[in-house]
Design a protein around this motif. Structure first.
Motif, PDB file in Angstrom:
ATOM      1  N   GLY A 272       0.828  -1.197   0.000  1.00 59.76           N
ATOM      2  CA  GLY A 272       0.000   0.000   0.000  1.00 59.76           C
ATOM      3  C   GLY A 272       0.854   1.235   0.000  1.00 59.76           C
ATOM      4  O   GLY A 272       1.968   1.224   0.514  1.00 59.76           O
ATOM      5  N   PRO A 273       0.344   2.329  -0.590  1.00 62.48           N
ATOM      6  CA  PRO A 273       1.087   3.586  -0.576  1.00 62.48           C
ATOM      7  C   PRO A 273       1.166   4.127   0.840  1.00 62.48           C
ATOM      8  O   PRO A 273       0.487   3.621   1.730  1.00 62.48           O
ATOM      9  CB  PRO A 273       0.246   4.503  -1.457  1.00 62.48           C
ATOM     10  CG  PRO A 273      -1.121   3.930  -1.428  1.00 62.48           C
ATOM     11  CD  PRO A 273      -0.960   2.460  -1.236  1.00 62.48           C
ATOM     12  N   PHE A 274       1.977   5.148   1.070  1.00 56.95           N
ATOM     13  CA  PHE A 274       2.097   5.654   2.427  1.00 56.95           C
ATOM     14  C   PHE A 274       0.775   6.257   2.887  1.00 56.95           C
ATOM     15  O   PHE A 274       0.020   6.785   2.084  1.00 56.95           O
ATOM     16  CB  PHE A 274       3.263   6.636   2.574  1.00 56.95           C
ATOM     17  CG  PHE A 274       3.157   7.887   1.747  1.00 56.95           C
ATOM     18  CD1 PHE A 274       3.825   7.983   0.545  1.00 56.95           C
ATOM     19  CD2 PHE A 274       2.410   8.964   2.176  1.00 56.95           C
ATOM     20  CE1 PHE A 274       3.741   9.126  -0.213  1.00 56.95           C
ATOM     21  CE2 PHE A 274       2.318  10.113   1.425  1.00 56.95           C
ATOM     22  CZ  PHE A 274       2.976  10.187   0.216  1.00 56.95           C
ATOM     23  N   GLY A 275       0.505   6.095   4.164  1.00 60.94           N
ATOM     24  CA  GLY A 275      -0.717   6.649   4.713  1.00 60.94           C
ATOM     25  C   GLY A 275      -1.928   5.764   4.529  1.00 60.94           C
ATOM     26  O   GLY A 275      -3.032   6.139   4.877  1.00 60.94           O
TER      27      GLY A 275
ATOM     28  N   LYS B 159      -0.578   0.456   6.478  1.00 60.06           N
ATOM     29  CA  LYS B 159       0.161  -0.808   6.560  1.00 60.06           C
ATOM     30  C   LYS B 159       0.545  -1.121   7.999  1.00 60.06           C
ATOM     31  O   LYS B 159       0.310  -2.211   8.485  1.00 60.06           O
ATOM     32  CB  LYS B 159       1.456  -0.717   5.747  1.00 60.06           C
ATOM     33  CG  LYS B 159       1.271  -0.855   4.269  1.00 60.06           C
ATOM     34  CD  LYS B 159       2.608  -0.799   3.570  1.00 60.06           C
ATOM     35  CE  LYS B 159       3.312   0.524   3.771  1.00 60.06           C
ATOM     36  NZ  LYS B 159       2.594   1.667   3.229  1.00 60.06           N
TER      37      LYS B 159
ATOM     38  N   SER C 160       6.001  -1.505   0.590  1.00 55.62           N
ATOM     39  CA  SER C 160       5.783  -0.070   0.377  1.00 55.62           C
ATOM     40  C   SER C 160       6.143   0.288  -1.053  1.00 55.62           C
ATOM     41  O   SER C 160       7.251   0.731  -1.317  1.00 55.62           O
ATOM     42  CB  SER C 160       6.651   0.734   1.329  1.00 55.62           C
ATOM     43  OG  SER C 160       6.708   0.123   2.594  1.00 55.62           O
ATOM     44  N   PRO C 161       5.237   0.066  -1.988  1.00 54.25           N
ATOM     45  CA  PRO C 161       5.577   0.335  -3.383  1.00 54.25           C
ATOM     46  C   PRO C 161       5.709   1.828  -3.650  1.00 54.25           C
ATOM     47  O   PRO C 161       4.867   2.595  -3.200  1.00 54.25           O
ATOM     48  CB  PRO C 161       4.395  -0.240  -4.155  1.00 54.25           C
ATOM     49  CG  PRO C 161       3.284  -0.315  -3.175  1.00 54.25           C
ATOM     50  CD  PRO C 161       3.865  -0.395  -1.811  1.00 54.25           C
ATOM     51  N   PRO C 162       6.750   2.250  -4.367  1.00 57.44           N
ATOM     52  CA  PRO C 162       6.915   3.674  -4.675  1.00 57.44           C
ATOM     53  C   PRO C 162       5.686   4.197  -5.411  1.00 57.44           C
ATOM     54  O   PRO C 162       5.211   3.565  -6.356  1.00 57.44           O
ATOM     55  CB  PRO C 162       8.141   3.718  -5.585  1.00 57.44           C
ATOM     56  CG  PRO C 162       8.828   2.420  -5.390  1.00 57.44           C
ATOM     57  CD  PRO C 162       7.817   1.435  -4.936  1.00 57.44           C
ATOM     58  N   GLY C 163       5.162   5.297  -4.928  1.00 52.95           N
ATOM     59  CA  GLY C 163       4.021   5.905  -5.578  1.00 52.95           C
ATOM     60  C   GLY C 163       2.770   5.035  -5.529  1.00 52.95           C
ATOM     61  O   GLY C 163       1.819   5.290  -6.246  1.00 52.95           O
ATOM     62  N   GLY C 164       2.770   4.001  -4.688  1.00 53.49           N
ATOM     63  CA  GLY C 164       1.597   3.144  -4.579  1.00 53.49           C
ATOM     64  C   GLY C 164       1.363   2.311  -5.823  1.00 53.49           C
ATOM     65  O   GLY C 164       0.283   1.766  -6.027  1.00 53.49           O
TER      66      GLY C 164
ATOM     67  N   GLU D 134      -8.236   7.817   2.469  1.00 55.88           N
ATOM     68  CA  GLU D 134      -8.562   9.241   2.410  1.00 55.88           C
ATOM     69  C   GLU D 134      -9.942   9.526   2.972  1.00 55.88           C
ATOM     70  O   GLU D 134     -10.180  10.555   3.560  1.00 55.88           O
ATOM     71  CB  GLU D 134      -8.521   9.731   0.960  1.00 55.88           C
ATOM     72  CG  GLU D 134      -7.224  10.371   0.625  1.00 55.88           C
ATOM     73  CD  GLU D 134      -7.221  10.958  -0.761  1.00 55.88           C
ATOM     74  OE1 GLU D 134      -8.284  11.386  -1.247  1.00 55.88           O
ATOM     75  OE2 GLU D 134      -6.145  10.992  -1.368  1.00 55.88           O
ATOM     76  N   ARG D 135     -10.876   8.589   2.742  1.00 52.25           N
ATOM     77  CA  ARG D 135     -12.197   8.829   3.308  1.00 52.25           C
ATOM     78  C   ARG D 135     -12.339   8.134   4.642  1.00 52.25           C
ATOM     79  O   ARG D 135     -13.424   7.914   5.127  1.00 52.25           O
ATOM     80  CB  ARG D 135     -13.291   8.424   2.331  1.00 52.25           C
ATOM     81  CG  ARG D 135     -13.268   6.962   1.953  1.00 52.25           C
ATOM     82  CD  ARG D 135     -14.133   6.722   0.757  1.00 52.25           C
ATOM     83  NE  ARG D 135     -13.618   7.461  -0.372  1.00 52.25           N
ATOM     84  CZ  ARG D 135     -14.372   7.894  -1.371  1.00 52.25           C
ATOM     85  NH1 ARG D 135     -15.663   7.695  -1.350  1.00 52.25           N
ATOM     86  NH2 ARG D 135     -13.828   8.527  -2.386  1.00 52.25           N
ATOM     87  N   ARG D 136     -11.221   7.804   5.243  1.00 51.08           N
ATOM     88  CA  ARG D 136     -11.161   7.223   6.582  1.00 51.08           C
ATOM     89  C   ARG D 136     -11.957   5.933   6.688  1.00 51.08           C
ATOM     90  O   ARG D 136     -12.606   5.666   7.681  1.00 51.08           O
ATOM     91  CB  ARG D 136     -11.624   8.232   7.648  1.00 51.08           C
ATOM     92  CG  ARG D 136     -10.784   9.501   7.699  1.00 51.08           C
ATOM     93  CD  ARG D 136      -9.317   9.169   7.931  1.00 51.08           C
ATOM     94  NE  ARG D 136      -8.508  10.348   8.189  1.00 51.08           N
ATOM     95  CZ  ARG D 136      -7.666  10.888   7.304  1.00 51.08           C
ATOM     96  NH1 ARG D 136      -7.553  10.393   6.092  1.00 51.08           N
ATOM     97  NH2 ARG D 136      -6.933  11.934   7.631  1.00 51.08           N
ATOM     98  N   HIS D 137     -11.899   5.149   5.604  1.00 53.02           N
ATOM     99  CA  HIS D 137     -12.450   3.806   5.688  1.00 53.02           C
ATOM    100  C   HIS D 137     -11.300   2.901   6.116  1.00 53.02           C
ATOM    101  O   HIS D 137     -10.406   2.616   5.339  1.00 53.02           O
ATOM    102  CB  HIS D 137     -13.010   3.382   4.326  1.00 53.02           C
ATOM    103  CG  HIS D 137     -13.465   1.945   4.279  1.00 53.02           C
ATOM    104  ND1 HIS D 137     -14.768   1.593   4.094  1.00 53.02           N
ATOM    105  CD2 HIS D 137     -12.787   0.787   4.424  1.00 53.02           C
ATOM    106  CE1 HIS D 137     -14.877   0.270   4.109  1.00 53.02           C
ATOM    107  NE2 HIS D 137     -13.674  -0.239   4.305  1.00 53.02           N
TER     108      HIS D 137
END
Lengths: 592, 471
Positions: free
Chosen positions: A242-245, A248, A399-403, A429-432
């Protein structure tokens, strides 16, 4: 880290060049992967290449100020870990130096160089209770006795795998109970071998086992989307890219906290310092859902944060899995979390590039795929040499670069692991949370674990799960249309499907990791929530068939209460769902 | 200390010289050019007989007759409390015509890693007075929270606003009994003189300069120097935080220029490049900067980092923001669309994140409902945002009443919650109040992220009734 005694250090070499963590030395008599001490400060390193008289060493510590001409000493032994009681409830760096001991020895909060320490306390005494008697015959790996290591875990003292050959046995010539430290002999074998509670094992070598089985028991995680849709087996392998944030680390930590493993080995590989601190702070406080004892009592932490030396990051994965294998040998189910394997791969890339090796894809070394496969292959459900069964479940964050999941580490990992939990930045982003994408994720263990769920949870578990997956799939297709024409343009039954899917997402897949109750959902509750949503689905479609407009169905009061089941205490959940089901039926039937 | 006139090769920022005595890795080198100027550099690679040197001030003017002197130690930063109020260049030399700095100590600028066991988990709420941060992406003491921006956006204004307004609420009331003071360290890498002036003027206007140390590497200063500037800044920060007990806020701008300098050195060394030509070790290298934020058990002080970086063509998957995001504890995203709408500060809260938020908020820290409110605002704004795309196609009339409410919500959220101007300082109560004001637009049963007891306490019913009366 295993200590070489003074007398081991014999062969001297001289540094020829230094470039970051890579040091080259001449006249060093060492084998591949031997541990060496570099420079006047005695920095720890490992031999990674030998070319004629020139030996290349990766150094596990900062090399500022090291210059050509300084000495290099070989220990003549490969990088090994100390195995014995005292590893649980401890936090190590990447080469198994206990960080609390380092703080003491260095007298500072900052990590100094050239300080070494054994991986387990050599002075501390443990109460040893024999399980075999004088005259008993034992083979390698056999349990000689036990030591209460922590409140939760009984440590088994075993015949070291290297003390006997495969199928060779020996007779116990002496064994006694009492308090011993890990270097004292607790048992003697008739071949002259003296067994202590401490074993040494080279980290890059898999510990021997008898055979490997197909895993059939799930690692129950208490996370609805995992247990319910994408279960992992004890002895299985999983990747969390997963991308950062996208969560994970949060997912890894939830697994470390709530999964029903006996032992957890948590490797913080090239990640944030504060994250490790959080684990160190939280785990002693949090109860283990299985035993009620503090979580630390079953946990071993390995922390090589992103700013700690890069070569030690390369080794921390091996240190972790060797410790996991040792507990597996005792017959325990071990869960190993590696956060993140991408940082490990990058450490390999960095070392490889300093060696000026021919790069493969995106600069990663050509042996990346092989190393990843070797690591995940050490996981599995095993019969041990002593006849017990134990497992290692390996869960690696990526942690794939750029997701972008098409990069080499993600792709090579996916070729090996059987469970894939794809984290999604949009959901985060939508806090799911957990932000696991249900359309992309998969688990190849589903079928082989069904028997367990049928027997232990409910006899329609697979059907109900398939129903949920179908609804979510349908929602995915419908969403594409909705994006074009709006929801109201859809036929009523499809609008209702979207409504049901919304409850699946909000009441079932979403789970609040911060809520004291919701953070752990036992399989029974997971099942019951799904059943509740299914009841709504069935009743609502009946109402629709009877001619009730979808808007009226959507506005019944009982339905939004489905979202509150998660936070309802486990013992009240069943009743609460029944109540909702009754209300739903009542309110919907009133409409026609 | 031996002097050599043995330069064999000069290539970009690198100089190669022959030596007959061993030289340590990372050691400092002084190079004197034939016209008498002295340049400093650092040993990048050392082997029997040959060293590679990276020259901070650029290699112009160096020829094969230049003399090379090895100092025998790694790069050190002279530290003292007297640095507060001073302006230094990118190599740490004063440029403000002030008195000479008498160092209390000299410290190697390559800081050692903080032992994770010795860290204290950051959970002290810092009130920045900016709703988009305090309400939605709370900053805590000891965190590293970068600002991701693009060219032409007011990230500097935002950074200045934070530097000006940041306080820890209880301490304000309880007075500084422990005596921990606040200090700002400003590390500029490759910013323009104009930007630098903006910062300096603001510092002087608000009196912040007295409690600041400024490191200036401007756009026309040598690029290679940029690789040491943040380390000088952080070494100073560590001294002030962990020796003198200050709460230090470190602002580093612009990290993109720093990474460009890394790439330049990598290219000159003919290293195997990683993504987009940046060196493969950039992650580790950035980590040795960002990970120097934090708190330490038993120490009063703390280091909070706000690095600023401009994303090339606003691409968050570019290696610089990407690797940064994997190390830092979240990110604040400054958004061109919001900026063109005139929202000040143009923070796009959706892709922004503070990883340490959960532990820094709630009962006793900010307010009990903070977490729930923020979650709900997120979810509702995300839903409104999604609908915007749809509206462009089908028009508002085609949407249900529920959808229209969410659309209005998104609009007001930007206009009233995020928008506040660069001079407004909202405390957390005020921020949450605005939040509830907006949430009360939505029907109660839509607030599924919020505990029922909070809805009871804060939901503004009159407005909700008025809305229901409409249908």
């Amino acid at each position: 880290m295993s200590q070489a005694t003074e007398s081991d250090v014999t062969e001297d070499g001289v540094i020829e060049s230094v470039s970051g963590p890579v040091v080259k030395a001449v006249d060093l008599d060492a084998r591949m992967n031997d541990v060496v001490y570099v420079g006047h400060e005695g920095l720890m390193g490992e031999v990674i290449e030998i070319e004629g008289n020139l030996t290349t060493i990766q150094v596990y510590e900062e090399t500022s100020g090291v210059s050509p001409g300084q000495p290099v000493e070989s220990t003549g032994a490969p990088l090994s870990v100390d195995l014995g009681p005292g590893m649980l409830d401890t936090i190590y760096d990447g080469v198994q130096r206990p960080l609390d001991v380092l703080e003491d020895k260095m007298g500072s909060a900052f990590l100094d160089r050239g300080v070494d320490s054994p991986g387990i306390d050599l002075e501390r005494t443990w109460e040893f209770t024999p399980e075999v008697e004088e005259g008993d015959e034992v083979g390698r790996g056999d349990v000689l006795g036990t030591v209460p290591e922590t409140e939760s875990i009984e440590h088994k003292v075993m015949v070291p795998p290297d003390a006997l050959d495969e199928d060779e046995t020996a007779t116990i010539s002496a064994i006694e109970s009492g308090n011993f430290n890990v270097t004292e002999t607790v048992a003697e074998l008739d071949n002259g071998e003296e067994v202590t509670m401490r074993q040494e094992w080279p980290v890059r070598k898999q510990r021997p086992t008898k055979s490997k089985y197909t895993p059939r028991t799930p690692l129950v995680s208490g996370q609805r989307i995992l247990d319910g849709l994408f279960p992992i087996a004890k002895g299985g392998t999983a990747a969390i890219p997963g991308p950062f944030g996208s969560g994970k680390t949060v997912t890894q930590q939830s697994l470390a906290k709530f999964s029903d493993a006996d032992i957890v080995v948590y490797i913080g590989c090239g990640e944030r310092g504060n994250e490790m601190t959080e684990v160190i702070d939280d785990f002693p406080e949090l109860p283990d859902p299985q035993t009620g004892n503090p979580l630390m009592a079953r946990t071993c932490l390995i922390a090589n944060t992103s700013n700690m030396p890069v070569a030690a990051r390369e080794s921390c994965i091996y240190t972790g899995i060797t410790i996991a294998e040792y507990y597996r040998d005792m017959g325990y189910d071990v869960a190993l979390m590696a956060d993140s394997t991408s940082r490990w791969a990058e450490a390999m890339r960095e070392i490889s590039s300093r060696l000026e090796e021919m790069p493969g894809e995106e600069g990663y070394p050509a042996y990346l795929a092989a190393r990843l496969a070797q690591f995940y292959e050490r996981a599995g459900y095993y019969e041990n040499t002593n006849g017990t069964e134990g497992s290692i479940t390996a869960i690696g964050a990526v942690s794939p670069p750029g997701g972008d999941f098409s990069e080499p580490v993600t792709q090579n990992t996916l070729r090996i692991v059987k469970t894939f939990w794809a984290l999604d930045a949009d959901l985060a982003e939508r806090r799911h949370f957990p932000a696991i994408n249900w359309n992309e994720s998969y688990s190849l263990y589903r079928d082989q674990l069904d028997d367990w769920f049928l027997e232990n949870v409910a006899d329609d578990w697979p059907e109900l799960r398939q129903w949920a997956i179908d609804v979510l799939d349908e929602e995915d297709e419908l969403q594409e249309i909705v994006q074009l024409v709006g929801k109201d343009a859809l036929p009523e039954d499809q609008q209702l499907t979207l409504e049901v899917a919304r409850y699946l997402r909000e009441a079932y897949l979403q789970q609040n990791g911060l809520d004291e109750v919701d953070r752990y959902s036992p399989p029974e509750k997971t099942y019951r929530i799904l059943q509740g949503i299914k009841s709504f689905n069935d009743e609502a479609f009946e109402a629709l068939d009877a001619g009730v407009p979808v808007e009226e169905i959507q506005s019944i009061e009982a339905a939004p209460r489905l979202n509150r089941i998660g936070t309802t205490p486990d013992d009240e959940a069943d009743e609460f769902v029944s109540e909702i089901e009754e209300n739903l039926t009542e309110q919907l039937r009133e409409l026609y | 200390m031996k002097e050599y006139k043995t330069i064999t090769e000069i290539s970009g920022p690198l100089v190669f010289a022959e030596v007959d005595e061993p030289v340590g890795y990372d050691e400092i080198v002084e190079i004197e050019t034939p016209d008498g100027t002295t340049k400093r550099g650092q040993v990048l690679e050392t082997s029997e007989g040959l060293v590679a040197i990276q020259v901070f001030e650029g290699t112009d003017g160096i020829n094969r007759d230049a003399s090379v002197k090895f100092i025998g130690e790694t790069l050190q930063m002279p530290v003292t409390e007297d640095l507060l109020g001073r302006v230094l260049d990118g190599s740490g030399r004063p440029i403000d015509d002030g008195p000479d700095i008498v160092p209390e100590e000299r410290r190697p600028i390559v800081g050692e890693a903080i032992n994770p066991y010795s860290r204290e988990y950051p959970e002290e709420f810092i009130q920045t007075g900016v709703s988009g941060i305090d309400g939605m992406n709370t900053l805590v003491r000891g965190q590293k929270l970068p600002i991701f921006s693009s060219s032409g956006l007011p990230h500097n204004e935002l950074a200045l606003q934070i530097a000006r307004q940041a306080t820890v609420p209880e301490e304000e009331e309880g007075d500084d009994e422990e005596g921990s003071e606040f200090a700002v360290i400003f590390g500029a890498m490759g910013i323009t003189a104009e930007e630098a002036n903006e910062f300096m003027e603001d510092f002087e206007r608000t009196g912040a300069l007295e409690r600041s140390v400024v490191f200036m590497n401007l756009a026309d200063d040598p690029a290679v120097e940029r690789t040491v500037t943040p380390r000088l800044a952080l070494t100073t920060a560590e001294y002030l935080a962990f020796d003198k007990g200050y709460h230090v806020l470190v602002i580093l701008t612009d990290m993109t220029n720093y990474c460009e300098a890394l790439r330049e050195i990598g290219a000159a060394r003919e290293e195997v490049p990683g993504r987009r030509g940046y060196p493969g070790y950039m992650y580790t290298n950035l980590a040795t900067i960002y990970e120097r934020a934090g708190r330490i058990k038993g120490e009063d002080g703390s280091i909070t980092q706000i690095p600023i970086l401009t994303m090339p063509s606003n691409d968050i998957t570019h290696p610089i923001p990407d690797l940064t995001g994997y190390i830092t504890e979240g990110q604040i995203i400054v958004d061109p669309d919001l900026n063109s709408k005139g929202v000040e500060p143009p923070i796009n809260v959706l892709p922004s994140l503070s990883r340490l938020m959960d532990d820094g908020i709630g009962e006793g820290l900010t307010r009990g409902d903070h977490g729930d409110v923020s979650d709900q605002l997120y979810a509702a704004y995300a839903e409104g945002e999604d609908l915007r795309d749809l509206v462009n196609i089908v028009g508002r009339e085609a949407l249900s009443e529920r959808d229209n409410k969410f659309l209005d919500f998104a609009e007001r959220f930007e206009r009233e919650f995020v928008e506040q101007g660069f001079d407004a300082n909202r405390d957390i109560e005020e921020t949450l109040e605005v939040g509830w004001d907006l949430l009360s637009m939505l029907p109660k049963q839509e607030l599924n992220r919020i505990g029922e007891e909070y809805i009871e306490e804060y939901y503004q019913d009159e407005e909700a009734e008025a809305v229901t009366a409409d249908d």
